[in-house]
Scaffold this motif. Sequence first.
Motif, PDB file in Angstrom:
ATOM      1  N   ARG B  90       0.863  -1.179   0.000  1.00 52.47           N
ATOM      2  CA  ARG B  90       0.000   0.000   0.000  1.00 52.47           C
ATOM      3  C   ARG B  90       0.896   1.225   0.000  1.00 52.47           C
ATOM      4  N   GLY B  95      -2.838   4.980   5.499  1.00 50.14           N
ATOM      5  CA  GLY B  95      -3.406   4.086   6.496  1.00 50.14           C
ATOM      6  C   GLY B  95      -4.774   3.546   6.134  1.00 50.14           C
ATOM      7  N   ALA B  96      -5.581   4.371   5.467  1.00 50.13           N
ATOM      8  CA  ALA B  96      -6.929   3.922   5.135  1.00 50.13           C
ATOM      9  C   ALA B  96      -6.972   3.156   3.823  1.00 50.13           C
ATOM     10  N   ASP B  97      -5.885   3.166   3.089  1.00 47.84           N
ATOM     11  CA  ASP B  97      -5.892   2.584   1.751  1.00 47.84           C
ATOM     12  C   ASP B  97      -6.077   1.079   1.788  1.00 47.84           C
ATOM     13  N   GLY B  98      -6.651   0.570   0.721  1.00 44.04           N
ATOM     14  CA  GLY B  98      -6.699  -0.869   0.545  1.00 44.04           C
ATOM     15  C   GLY B  98      -5.340  -1.414   0.170  1.00 44.04           C
ATOM     16  N   LEU B  99      -5.186  -2.693   0.379  1.00 39.55           N
ATOM     17  CA  LEU B  99      -3.938  -3.376   0.053  1.00 39.55           C
ATOM     18  C   LEU B  99      -4.007  -3.951  -1.357  1.00 39.55           C
TER      19      LEU B  99
END
Lengths: 114, 111
Positions: B90, B95-99
């Motif tokens: 990522r 921090g909020a992002d998808g993997l």
Amino acid sequence: EPEVTQTPSHQVTQMGQEVILRCVPISNHLYFYWYRQILGQKVEFLVSFYNNEISEKSEIFDDQFSVERPDGSNFTLKIRSTKLEDSAMYFCASRGAGQDNEQFFGPGTRLTVL
Amino acid sequence: AQRVTQPEKLLSVFKGAPVELKCNYSYSGSPELFWYVQYSRQRLQLLLRHISRESIKGFTADLNKGETSFHLKKPFAQEEDSAMYYCALRRAGGGADGLTFGKGTHLIIQP
């Protein structure tokens, strides 16, 4: 130890029907995610949700999909009119506050569209 | 666009032998790299991430930005290491992002 839970574990539906997949994230987590894994392929990110709104979505997450946190504990993924190619394992994940917190995954729901 | 490549679908080694699961990535920005593991009939769980520089269950992984790699290594494989291993990426600070996951490597440790 708290865990992410998902229901049902397996859902079979007819093409064109609506399905709702349910997730209960870990209780103090703030970020929520849906991923899917078509058989034999990679786990793919669908959508992330924070502060009651979508924060990021992938190309896969088109108008057929929607997410909701209806009651402060559940986190749902709705597929409006299922297609054969929606058959996959759907994983929910949640994460606490803080940049370094890891995503905790649920066990998955296997969706079969006939 | 970001991409994670795990070239080996299946890796079989004998107990006590060294293990290396390969992961290469493609990303124009600054990445965070992770290894997730899925044991039989269990959920995906984080094994380790590059920022923590830890050794978990004897596994280590070093981020090599020059080679855009994040290979997972263990000097002496154990039977309980048999599992699916997924490399994921990522955006750094996302921090909020998808993997973004690789396709996974099925590691089998033979007795």
